[in-house]
Design a protein around this motif. Structure first.
Motif, PDB file in Angstrom:
ATOM      1  N   GLN A 190       0.817  -1.210   0.000  1.00 12.21           N
ATOM      2  CA  GLN A 190       0.000   0.000   0.000  1.00 12.21           C
ATOM      3  C   GLN A 190       0.851   1.260   0.000  1.00 12.21           C
ATOM      4  O   GLN A 190       0.519   2.251  -0.659  1.00 12.21           O
ATOM      5  CB  GLN A 190      -0.924   0.011   1.235  1.00 12.21           C
ATOM      6  N   LEU A 191       1.962   1.230   0.734  1.00 19.64           N
ATOM      7  CA  LEU A 191       2.788   2.435   0.884  1.00 19.64           C
ATOM      8  C   LEU A 191       3.713   2.653  -0.305  1.00 19.64           C
ATOM      9  O   LEU A 191       3.991   3.795  -0.671  1.00 19.64           O
ATOM     10  CB  LEU A 191       3.605   2.329   2.183  1.00 19.64           C
ATOM     11  N   GLU A 192       4.219   1.571  -0.888  1.00 21.45           N
ATOM     12  CA  GLU A 192       5.136   1.673  -2.039  1.00 21.45           C
ATOM     13  C   GLU A 192       4.691   0.689  -3.110  1.00 21.45           C
ATOM     14  O   GLU A 192       5.384  -0.295  -3.416  1.00 21.45           O
ATOM     15  CB  GLU A 192       6.575   1.380  -1.601  1.00 21.45           C
ATOM     16  N   PRO A 193       3.521   0.915  -3.713  1.00 22.07           N
ATOM     17  CA  PRO A 193       2.984  -0.082  -4.662  1.00 22.07           C
ATOM     18  C   PRO A 193       3.887  -0.324  -5.862  1.00 22.07           C
ATOM     19  O   PRO A 193       4.024  -1.472  -6.322  1.00 22.07           O
ATOM     20  CB  PRO A 193       1.636   0.512  -5.073  1.00 22.07           C
ATOM     21  N   ASP A 194       4.493   0.700  -6.417  1.00 18.85           N
ATOM     22  CA  ASP A 194       5.351   0.529  -7.598  1.00 18.85           C
ATOM     23  C   ASP A 194       6.585  -0.301  -7.261  1.00 18.85           C
ATOM     24  O   ASP A 194       6.951  -1.218  -8.001  1.00 18.85           O
ATOM     25  CB  ASP A 194       5.765   1.892  -8.150  1.00 18.85           C
ATOM     26  N   ALA A 195       7.228   0.038  -6.145  1.00 18.11           N
ATOM     27  CA  ALA A 195       8.426  -0.703  -5.738  1.00 18.11           C
ATOM     28  C   ALA A 195       8.084  -2.150  -5.428  1.00 18.11           C
ATOM     29  O   ALA A 195       8.824  -3.076  -5.799  1.00 18.11           O
ATOM     30  CB  ALA A 195       9.062  -0.034  -4.517  1.00 18.11           C
ATOM     31  N   SER A 196       6.952  -2.366  -4.752  1.00 17.23           N
ATOM     32  CA  SER A 196       6.530  -3.725  -4.408  1.00 17.23           C
ATOM     33  C   SER A 196       6.299  -4.558  -5.660  1.00 17.23           C
ATOM     34  O   SER A 196       6.757  -5.709  -5.755  1.00 17.23           O
ATOM     35  CB  SER A 196       5.254  -3.667  -3.561  1.00 17.23           C
ATOM     36  N   GLU A 197       5.615  -3.991  -6.643  1.00 17.09           N
ATOM     37  CA  GLU A 197       5.326  -4.721  -7.871  1.00 17.09           C
ATOM     38  C   GLU A 197       6.600  -5.015  -8.663  1.00 17.09           C
ATOM     39  O   GLU A 197       6.789  -6.128  -9.185  1.00 17.09           O
ATOM     40  CB  GLU A 197       4.356  -3.907  -8.734  1.00 17.09           C
ATOM     41  N   THR A 198       7.504  -4.042  -8.720  1.00 18.47           N
ATOM     42  CA  THR A 198       8.755  -4.228  -9.468  1.00 18.47           C
ATOM     43  C   THR A 198       9.599  -5.340  -8.859  1.00 18.47           C
ATOM     44  O   THR A 198      10.115  -6.213  -9.577  1.00 18.47           O
ATOM     45  CB  THR A 198       9.563  -2.921  -9.494  1.00 18.47           C
ATOM     46  N   ILE A 199       9.752  -5.319  -7.544  1.00 19.76           N
ATOM     47  CA  ILE A 199      10.567  -6.343  -6.885  1.00 19.76           C
ATOM     48  C   ILE A 199       9.917  -7.715  -7.019  1.00 19.76           C
ATOM     49  O   ILE A 199      10.602  -8.729  -7.230  1.00 19.76           O
ATOM     50  CB  ILE A 199      10.779  -5.976  -5.401  1.00 19.76           C
ATOM     51  N   ALA A 200       8.591  -7.776  -6.918  1.00 20.59           N
ATOM     52  CA  ALA A 200       7.888  -9.057  -7.066  1.00 20.59           C
ATOM     53  C   ALA A 200       8.126  -9.645  -8.454  1.00 20.59           C
ATOM     54  O   ALA A 200       8.337 -10.862  -8.604  1.00 20.59           O
ATOM     55  CB  ALA A 200       6.394  -8.864  -6.806  1.00 20.59           C
ATOM     56  N   GLN A 201       8.097  -8.798  -9.497  1.00 25.72           N
ATOM     57  CA  GLN A 201       8.341  -9.281 -10.860  1.00 25.72           C
ATOM     58  C   GLN A 201       9.770  -9.799 -11.015  1.00 25.72           C
ATOM     59  O   GLN A 201      10.001 -10.836 -11.659  1.00 25.72           O
ATOM     60  CB  GLN A 201       8.074  -8.161 -11.859  1.00 25.72           C
ATOM     61  N   ARG A 202      10.719  -9.091 -10.419  1.00 26.58           N
ATOM     62  CA  ARG A 202      12.111  -9.531 -10.527  1.00 26.58           C
ATOM     63  C   ARG A 202      12.328 -10.840  -9.774  1.00 26.58           C
ATOM     64  O   ARG A 202      13.117 -11.694 -10.201  1.00 26.58           O
ATOM     65  CB  ARG A 202      13.042  -8.444  -9.991  1.00 26.58           C
ATOM     66  N   LEU A 203      11.629 -11.007  -8.644  1.00 28.12           N
ATOM     67  CA  LEU A 203      11.732 -12.268  -7.912  1.00 28.12           C
ATOM     68  C   LEU A 203      11.147 -13.415  -8.723  1.00 28.12           C
ATOM     69  O   LEU A 203      11.659 -14.542  -8.684  1.00 28.12           O
ATOM     70  CB  LEU A 203      11.022 -12.147  -6.561  1.00 28.12           C
ATOM     71  N   ASP A 204      10.067 -13.153  -9.432  1.00 25.80           N
ATOM     72  CA  ASP A 204       9.478 -14.188 -10.290  1.00 25.80           C
ATOM     73  C   ASP A 204      10.489 -14.643 -11.343  1.00 25.80           C
ATOM     74  O   ASP A 204      10.643 -15.855 -11.598  1.00 25.80           O
ATOM     75  CB  ASP A 204       8.210 -13.663 -10.970  1.00 25.80           C
ATOM     76  N   ARG A 205      11.158 -13.681 -11.974  1.00 26.48           N
ATOM     77  CA  ARG A 205      12.153 -14.038 -13.002  1.00 26.48           C
ATOM     78  C   ARG A 205      13.335 -14.776 -12.378  1.00 26.48           C
ATOM     79  O   ARG A 205      13.855 -15.727 -12.955  1.00 26.48           O
ATOM     80  CB  ARG A 205      12.627 -12.779 -13.732  1.00 26.48           C
ATOM     81  N   LEU A 206      13.740 -14.323 -11.181  1.00 31.14           N
ATOM     82  CA  LEU A 206      14.858 -14.973 -10.502  1.00 31.14           C
ATOM     83  C   LEU A 206      14.490 -16.401 -10.116  1.00 31.14           C
ATOM     84  O   LEU A 206      15.312 -17.320 -10.211  1.00 31.14           O
ATOM     85  CB  LEU A 206      15.232 -14.164  -9.255  1.00 31.14           C
ATOM     86  N   ARG A 207      13.240 -16.596  -9.723  1.00 27.28           N
ATOM     87  CA  ARG A 207      12.767 -17.917  -9.313  1.00 27.28           C
ATOM     88  C   ARG A 207      12.823 -18.896 -10.485  1.00 27.28           C
ATOM     89  O   ARG A 207      13.137 -20.076 -10.318  1.00 27.28           O
ATOM     90  CB  ARG A 207      11.355 -17.800  -8.769  1.00 27.28           C
ATOM     91  N   GLU A 208      12.522 -18.398 -11.666  1.00 32.64           N
ATOM     92  CA  GLU A 208      12.537 -19.253 -12.859  1.00 32.64           C
ATOM     93  C   GLU A 208      13.946 -19.734 -13.193  1.00 32.64           C
ATOM     94  O   GLU A 208      14.138 -20.852 -13.664  1.00 32.64           O
ATOM     95  CB  GLU A 208      11.958 -18.500 -14.053  1.00 32.64           C
ATOM     96  N   THR A 209      14.940 -18.878 -12.934  1.00 32.44           N
ATOM     97  CA  THR A 209      16.322 -19.213 -13.318  1.00 32.44           C
ATOM     98  C   THR A 209      17.106 -19.898 -12.203  1.00 32.44           C
ATOM     99  O   THR A 209      18.073 -20.615 -12.482  1.00 32.44           O
ATOM    100  CB  THR A 209      17.079 -17.939 -13.734  1.00 32.44           C
ATOM    101  N   THR A 210      16.717 -19.678 -10.949  1.00 31.26           N
ATOM    102  CA  THR A 210      17.504 -20.214  -9.829  1.00 31.26           C
ATOM    103  C   THR A 210      16.774 -21.287  -9.041  1.00 31.26           C
ATOM    104  O   THR A 210      17.303 -21.762  -8.041  1.00 31.26           O
ATOM    105  CB  THR A 210      17.907 -19.079  -8.872  1.00 31.26           C
ATOM    106  N   GLY A 211      15.555 -21.643  -9.473  1.00 27.90           N
ATOM    107  CA  GLY A 211      14.802 -22.638  -8.715  1.00 27.90           C
ATOM    108  C   GLY A 211      15.581 -23.924  -8.530  1.00 27.90           C
ATOM    109  O   GLY A 211      15.640 -24.500  -7.437  1.00 27.90           O
ATOM    110  N   ALA A 212      16.211 -24.397  -9.607  1.00 23.82           N
ATOM    111  CA  ALA A 212      16.989 -25.637  -9.517  1.00 23.82           C
ATOM    112  C   ALA A 212      18.190 -25.459  -8.607  1.00 23.82           C
ATOM    113  O   ALA A 212      18.577 -26.379  -7.874  1.00 23.82           O
ATOM    114  CB  ALA A 212      17.436 -26.067 -10.921  1.00 23.82           C
ATOM    115  N   ASN A 213      18.801 -24.264  -8.623  1.00 21.46           N
ATOM    116  CA  ASN A 213      19.964 -24.008  -7.766  1.00 21.46           C
ATOM    117  C   ASN A 213      19.603 -24.091  -6.296  1.00 21.46           C
ATOM    118  O   ASN A 213      20.399 -24.547  -5.473  1.00 21.46           O
ATOM    119  CB  ASN A 213      20.558 -22.636  -8.070  1.00 21.46           C
ATOM    120  N   VAL A 214      18.410 -23.600  -5.929  1.00 20.88           N
ATOM    121  CA  VAL A 214      17.984 -23.642  -4.529  1.00 20.88           C
ATOM    122  C   VAL A 214      17.936 -25.079  -4.043  1.00 20.88           C
ATOM    123  O   VAL A 214      18.456 -25.418  -2.973  1.00 20.88           O
ATOM    124  CB  VAL A 214      16.608 -22.962  -4.351  1.00 20.88           C
TER     125      VAL A 214
END
Length: 702
Positions: A190-214
């Motif tokens: 609610q306080l930083e909607p743009d920042a929250s959405e941007t970081i969530a999208q980057r985490l989604d992309r990171l999850r796709e590439t590093t899921g196997a590494n985890v």
């Protein structure tokens, strides 16, 4: 929404002796009381308290706490009364419900006042029974989960800010990190909607590439530990968007520059396995210097225990964070206080104050608040999350807010020690009181005979307890000074009117001026809330006020200054940096190849030329000294004249004047003024603050 039988079955599953009838009656009462009320989402209102109760069943809380959760909004939002709740459900449930209930019916002037009074009442109730806090946190968590249904953005942001500033830190303070992280995340959206959405999208992309590494890293760590005979479960998790954003802000880094977005948690059977696992991990992968923290040997204030470290993994030297803890530590880290809630032993919530002494500290700073804004500020400071660990000379551990000073330490030990603090040693070395403490420092406080905290301390202390105590002292001191000034003004007025201040004269005068007693009249005169004409007309109707004769100002500071504690005939200087005046607590210090210099006790320069302090004090014959003040004045005709007139009216003389800053609206004047004592200086400052053209008047150092 949980059905009635489902809720009861949840409680009976972990507490077979729970009062089933109490839960059933509470459920039915809440449904009937809320009736056709709807939430912003369109759901029946009674679904909210039922969901709050469901959250608390996950924490396995006792039946009375669950009943309180079901009923917590009935007094506030329905026609139900406290007496009715007490009659139907007993005094304990009624007390818990009353503690959670807001003061929605009080009439206050501003939203901040209403918020502050609600917070004060809630914290007082929490101090007597910690279960009030557990219900309130569950209530706030469910409200945050449904916050997006509220249409007004302003209201959503206000609730989110309150959650971020008050309730998430409260959850952290009792070790409920699961609640804290979810509330922070929902508020962040609610306080930083743009920042929250941007970081969530980057985490989604990171999850796709590093899921196997985890999975690969988790398996590698778990396999390594098992090969060494340690049974461990290893899981990987990504940091939450709010945690990532806060780290990016603190370190001024981009998302791509963060190297520890992923964290791995190692769960073992006992404490000895924690340290063995740590040694094995450090033996296999290089440790990142400065990133190891042992919260097992020195737990946090909220009881949190774990080992934290970061290591460089693989050929690319990827940095990963590793947390090592036992199963019990993990459960306590997720649910904190609620993890070891002993409903079978019949605990009523009060013993938690012994385990959480910060509750008493929080109440103390709240009670010292002068206004709603200060109360809310103190609450936020008291729950400040960053901590520094320091020790007493006897080895006792104290946890303080980050950037704390020896003054904060003194007040953390005891309020009396803070009030009488005159100096400090850190690691055996005398340091200025404004020195910032770091982890592992050993702090010794030098105590004086007089309890008189310096108002200047407020500019550098970090803890709410210290700040509240200093402000309380300043308020009391200022009131005493104004009272003394008002008494002199009233006596002078009576002398000019030639009337005796008897009850026969004062009673009708006080009635005419609508004041309660003589002290109230004196205070009103000192604060310029009454004119001379108004007071004279009340004391002697029809009388003419004769202006007081002007007295020649004596050059008090020109007289000899006497300092006791020095060898007779030895020369000395008053520090030109702090400019002490009679009444200040002072100490002497001999500069190399120079004369003795007399400083205020907390002067930054006191330790610059050595560590041996001379015990000195003002002599009885000292007539005064020169003090320096900074006065911010409105940039308007006659402002300087009114300033000078106020100083002259208090029998003081300006011996130096410099213009420091000037802009379109204000200018700052630096004045050197001859004063008799600290009390005289305080009277001058109090008088200046009553001048309409003066914005602020404060004592300053070089």
């Amino acid at each position: 929404m949980l059905r009635q039988y489902e809720l009861v079955e949840r409680v009976k599953a972990y507490d077979p002796d729970a009062d089933e009838d109490l839960l059933n009656r509470a459920y039915v009462f809440s449904v009937k009381a809320h009736g056709s009320q709807l939430r912003a989402s369109g759901d029946p209102y009674f679904s909210h308290p039922i969901q709050v109760a469901g959250i608390l069943t996950n924490l396995k809380l006792d039946d009375k706490t669950i009943a309180c959760a079901i009923l917590h909004d009935t007094i506030e939002d329905t026609v139900a009364t406290h007496a009715e709740i007490k009659r139907l459900f007993g005094p304990e449930v009624a007390r818990l419900v009353d503690g959670v209930t807001k003061l929605s019916k009080i009439e206050t002037q501003t939203e901040s006042e209403r918020q502050a009074e609600n917070l004060r009442k809630f914290l007082l109730a929490m101090s007597s029974d910690i279960r009030v806090l557990l219900v309130k946190l569950a209530d706030r968590l469910h409200n945050m989960r449904t916050l997006h249904h509220i249409k007004r953005e302003e209201k959503r942001r206000r609730i989110a800010r309150e959650t971020m500033d008050i309730y998430a830190p409260l959850a952290e303070r009792i070790g409920m990190y699961g609640f804290m992280e979810e509330m922070q995340e929902l508020a962040f959206r609610q306080l930083e909607p743009d920042a929250s959405e941007t970081i969530a999208q980057r985490l989604d992309r990171l999850r796709e590439t590093t899921g196997a590494n985890v999975h690969r890293i988790s398996g590698a760590v778990e396999g390594l530990l098992r090969s060494k005979g340690i049974a461990a479960s290893v899981t990987g998790r990504e940091k939450r968007p709010y945690s990532i954003w806060r780290k990016m802000q603190a370190r001024e880094m981009s998302f791509e520059q963060l190297s520890d977005v992923m964290a791995f948690r190692v769960i073992v059977d006992d404490v000895s396995d924690c340290y063995r696992a740590l040694g094995i991990v450090h033996g296999r992968w290089p440790m990142v210097p400065g990133r190891f923290k042992d919260f097992i040997s020195t737990p946090k204030n909220n009881g949190y225990r774990s080992l934290h470290t970061s290591v460089l993994l693989g050929s690319e030297a990827a940095r990963i964070e590793v947390q090592i803890r036992t199963h019990l530590m993990h459960e306590e880290a997720e649910y904190g206080l609620a993890a070891h809630w002993a409903y079978k032993q019949g605990k009523d919530g009060a013993p938690a104050r012994e385990a959480y002494p910060w509750i008493d500290d929080l109440l103390e700073v709240l009670q010292d608040a002068a206004n709603p804004e200060e109360l809310l500020e103190n609450a936020r400071l008291a729950m400040f999350q960053d901590q520094v660990f320091v020790f007493t000379p006897k080895g006792e551990l104290h946890q303080l807010p980050g950037d704390s000073t020896p003054v904060d330490f003194a007040y953390a030990v005891h309020s009396d020690l803070g009030d009488s603090c005159v100096g400090a040693k850190v690691n055996g070395r005398v340091v200025p009181l404004r020195t910032r403490l770091i982890n592992g420092d050993q702090v010794e406080i030098m105590k004086g005979k007089v309890k008189a905290p310096d108002p200047a301390w407020e500019s550098f202390v970090a803890s709410a307890k210290a700040r509240a105590a200093i402000r309380r002292h300043v308020r009391h001191k200022r009131r005493e000074e104004l009272q003394a000034m008002g008494s002199k003004l009233l006596d002078a007025m009576a002398g000019r009117l030639q009337v005796a201040l008897t009850d026969d004269i004062l009673s009708p005068a006080l009635g005419q001026l609508k004041l309660q007693d003589r002290p109230a009249l004196e205070l009103a005169m000192a604060e310029n809330r009454l004119t001379d004409e108004e007071v004279s007309d009340a004391l002697a109707p029809g009388a003419v006020v004769r202006a007081p004769r002007s007295r020649s100002t004596k050059a008090k500071a020109a007289a000899a200054i006497s300092i006791e504690g020095l060898t007779p005939g030895v020369g000395f200087l008053l520090c030109d940096h702090c400019r002490p005046v009679p009444g200040d607590r002072i100490a002497g210090n001999r500069a190399p190849d120079g004369p003795i210099c007399v400083h205020m006790i907390d002067c930054d320069l006191l330790v610059a030329t050595g560590t041996d302090w001379l015990d000195v004090r003002w002599g009885a014959e000292t007539a005064g000294a020169v003090a320096r003040m900074a006065v911010v004045v409105h940039n308007q005709p006659g402002a300087l004249a009114s300033l000078a007139a106020s100083i002259a009216a208090n029998n003081a003389n300006i011996v130096g004047l410099a213009l420091k800053h000037r802009d379109r609206e204000f200018h700052t004047d630096i004045l050197d003024i001859e004063v008799e004592s600290v009390a005289h200086l305080a009277t001058i400052m109090a008088g200046l603050r009553q001048v309409k053209a003066v914005v602020s008047a404060d004592r300053v150092r070089q």
